[in-house]
Design an enzyme around this catalytic site. Structure first.
Site, PDB file in Angstrom:
ATOM      1  N   ARG A 146       8.205   4.698 -23.899  1.00  0.00           N
ATOM      2  CA  ARG A 146       6.929   5.549 -23.712  1.00  0.00           C
ATOM      3  C   ARG A 146       7.591   6.966 -23.884  1.00  0.00           C
ATOM      4  O   ARG A 146       8.835   7.528 -23.680  1.00  0.00           O
ATOM      5  CB  ARG A 146       6.087   5.342 -22.612  1.00  0.00           C
ATOM      6  CG  ARG A 146       5.479   4.116 -22.408  1.00  0.00           C
ATOM      7  CD  ARG A 146       5.184   4.166 -20.992  1.00  0.00           C
ATOM      8  NE  ARG A 146       4.326   2.648 -20.623  1.00  0.00           N
ATOM      9  CZ  ARG A 146       4.983   1.819 -19.890  1.00  0.00           C
ATOM     10  NH1 ARG A 146       6.452   1.934 -19.583  1.00  0.00           N
ATOM     11  NH2 ARG A 146       4.508   0.699 -19.733  1.00  0.00           N
ATOM     12  N   LYS A 170       6.414   2.885 -15.485  1.00  0.00           N
ATOM     13  CA  LYS A 170       5.340   2.887 -14.651  1.00  0.00           C
ATOM     14  C   LYS A 170       5.706   2.040 -13.175  1.00  0.00           C
ATOM     15  O   LYS A 170       6.264   1.177 -13.126  1.00  0.00           O
ATOM     16  CB  LYS A 170       4.184   2.265 -15.227  1.00  0.00           C
ATOM     17  CG  LYS A 170       3.645   3.150 -16.466  1.00  0.00           C
ATOM     18  CD  LYS A 170       2.238   2.389 -17.008  1.00  0.00           C
ATOM     19  CE  LYS A 170       1.478   3.261 -18.239  1.00  0.00           C
ATOM     20  NZ  LYS A 170       0.356   2.697 -18.449  1.00  0.00           N
ATOM     21  N   HIS A 243       3.222   7.133 -29.444  1.00  0.00           N
ATOM     22  CA  HIS A 243       2.770   5.583 -29.080  1.00  0.00           C
ATOM     23  C   HIS A 243       2.850   4.527 -30.281  1.00  0.00           C
ATOM     24  O   HIS A 243       3.030   3.488 -30.197  1.00  0.00           O
ATOM     25  CB  HIS A 243       1.418   5.605 -28.452  1.00  0.00           C
ATOM     26  CG  HIS A 243       1.502   4.751 -27.179  1.00  0.00           C
ATOM     27  ND1 HIS A 243       2.218   4.827 -26.131  1.00  0.00           N
ATOM     28  CD2 HIS A 243       0.706   3.858 -26.951  1.00  0.00           C
ATOM     29  CE1 HIS A 243       2.040   3.794 -25.198  1.00  0.00           C
ATOM     30  NE2 HIS A 243       1.178   3.000 -25.709  1.00  0.00           N
ATOM     31  N   ARG A 246       6.363   3.026 -30.563  1.00  0.00           N
ATOM     32  CA  ARG A 246       6.231   2.095 -29.675  1.00  0.00           C
ATOM     33  C   ARG A 246       5.661   0.747 -30.151  1.00  0.00           C
ATOM     34  O   ARG A 246       6.192  -0.344 -29.946  1.00  0.00           O
ATOM     35  CB  ARG A 246       5.731   2.515 -28.408  1.00  0.00           C
ATOM     36  CG  ARG A 246       5.667   1.489 -27.097  1.00  0.00           C
ATOM     37  CD  ARG A 246       5.170   2.142 -25.868  1.00  0.00           C
ATOM     38  NE  ARG A 246       4.881   1.332 -24.772  1.00  0.00           N
ATOM     39  CZ  ARG A 246       5.657   0.883 -23.925  1.00  0.00           C
ATOM     40  NH1 ARG A 246       6.786   1.140 -23.935  1.00  0.00           N
ATOM     41  NH2 ARG A 246       5.023   0.092 -23.009  1.00  0.00           N
ATOM     42  N   HIS A 269       5.895  -4.015 -19.614  1.00  0.00           N
ATOM     43  CA  HIS A 269       4.679  -4.528 -19.317  1.00  0.00           C
ATOM     44  C   HIS A 269       4.791  -5.380 -18.062  1.00  0.00           C
ATOM     45  O   HIS A 269       5.549  -6.338 -18.025  1.00  0.00           O
ATOM     46  CB  HIS A 269       3.916  -5.403 -20.339  1.00  0.00           C
ATOM     47  CG  HIS A 269       3.513  -4.349 -21.729  1.00  0.00           C
ATOM     48  ND1 HIS A 269       3.390  -5.088 -22.875  1.00  0.00           N
ATOM     49  CD2 HIS A 269       3.289  -3.201 -21.487  1.00  0.00           C
ATOM     50  CE1 HIS A 269       3.070  -4.086 -23.652  1.00  0.00           C
ATOM     51  NE2 HIS A 269       2.885  -2.891 -22.850  1.00  0.00           N
ATOM     52  N   TYR A 278      -0.200  -8.077 -29.367  1.00  0.00           N
ATOM     53  CA  TYR A 278       0.798  -7.793 -30.634  1.00  0.00           C
ATOM     54  C   TYR A 278       0.876  -9.360 -31.163  1.00  0.00           C
ATOM     55  O   TYR A 278       1.370  -9.427 -32.303  1.00  0.00           O
ATOM     56  CB  TYR A 278       2.211  -7.749 -30.103  1.00  0.00           C
ATOM     57  CG  TYR A 278       2.229  -6.335 -29.812  1.00  0.00           C
ATOM     58  CD1 TYR A 278       2.236  -5.062 -30.344  1.00  0.00           C
ATOM     59  CD2 TYR A 278       2.248  -5.884 -28.331  1.00  0.00           C
ATOM     60  CE1 TYR A 278       1.935  -3.763 -30.114  1.00  0.00           C
ATOM     61  CE2 TYR A 278       2.492  -4.640 -27.533  1.00  0.00           C
ATOM     62  CZ  TYR A 278       2.303  -3.536 -28.769  1.00  0.00           C
ATOM     63  OH  TYR A 278       1.964  -2.222 -28.255  1.00  0.00           O
TER      64      TYR A 278
END
Length: 297
Positions: A146, A170, A243, A246, A269, A278
């Site tokens: 990110r 995150k 993004h 990414r 993730h 995806y």
């Protein structure tokens, strides 16, 4: 009188270890709820009923808010009331049985391999800033990180010998990302030659890997601006964001046979369902090829 939103924020930080941006998003959603219900203090949220929450979600829908936005706001509300119930500030959770409307499948936008190549060729390697920009773009595309992770990567988290770097994702979760040959080549010269020039011989001026010509850390906003500028130079008509690089990273890996679990780890993730979008995108590509080539398509 307690400030229950502050208590909830502490819970998100200490118990769940959520990142600053995530905590801010939760609190923003809850303050908007408080304002919509006409509550002056967060204590008023303890007496909110299920009917009031349903009415609020209905108002959002009537205002034209997208299903994904409503779902995100509901996630914040549900997390808050789970916290209040668990800590026994309230006896019943008014959000327990609420469900968001089914979100539509929004496939992420990505660049073709040729478009990525064109974008990455734009920075001027004859200038310190241009070489830094080239290195940033190559690193973004090589790792799929990110932009918030890119601008906060410390120099000491890059290991050129072992060919990887470590980012803080995150929820304050670290992950190790391998570096390809091209990104390594540019990173090596950037770290040893270009970065000291940008810092004007003062290495202690910034701990971050990527710095500005003024000797400070790069910002997300500046990276966004640079990518938009280079996309225009490359003749790419759609709006290009960090993004999107990414998404392109993930899509290109899957198109070349990379296992979904590997892509999940690289992207950071927590839930593989986030990465599976995806797969839908890849299936669209497969369907297109099938329709063009199969005799009975």
């Amino acid at each position: 009188m307690f400030d229950y939103l502050s208590l909830f924020e502490q819970y998100l930080l200490v118990e769940l270890g959520l990142a600053d941006n995530t905590r801010a998003a939760y609190l923003r959603d809850l303050r908007l709820l408080q304002k919509a219900l006409g509550l002056k203090e967060s204590e008023g949220l303890l007496a909110v009923s299920r009917r009031q929450l349903l009415a609020y979600l209905s108002q959002l829908k009537q205002a034209g808010r997208s299903a994904s936005t409503i779902a995100r706001k509901l996630a914040s509300i549900k997390a808050f009331y789970r916290f209040l119930t668990a800590e026994r500030y309230i006896r019943r959770d008014p959000a327990e049985v609420l469900e968001a409307a089914q979100r539509g499948l929004h496939l992420p936008k990505f660049l073709s391999v040729q478009e990525v190549d064109n974008l990455l060729e734009q920075p001027n390697l004859g200038t310190w800033d241009g070489y830094r920009d080239k290195t940033m773009l190559e690193t973004l595309y090589a790792t799929g990180m990110r932009v918030s992770e890119l601008v906060s990567v410390p120099l000491q988290s890059v290991d050129l010998k072992m060919q990887y770097l470590i980012v803080m994702g995150k929820g304050s979760k670290e992950r190790m990302l391998p570096l390809g040959r091209t990104a390594l080549k540019y990173l090596e010269r950037y770290i040893n030659v270009v970065r000291p020039q940008l810092l004007h011989g003062k290495p202690e001026a910034a701990k971050e890997l990527f710095v500005t010509s003024w000797g400070g850390p790069m910002t997300r906003q500046r990276v966004n601006e640079l990518i938009e500028e280079y996309a225009k130079q490359a003749g790419i008509t759609k709006r290009v964001t960090p993004h999107m690089l990414r998404h392109s990273f993930a899509t290109h890996l899957l198109n070349n046979g990379t296992d979904l679990r590997v892509v999940q780890e690289l992207l950071g993730h927590a839930d593989i369902s986030t990465t599976q979008i995806y797969t839908h995108l890849d299936m669209e590509r497969l369907r297109e090829v099938y329709d063009k080539t199969h005799p009975r398509a």
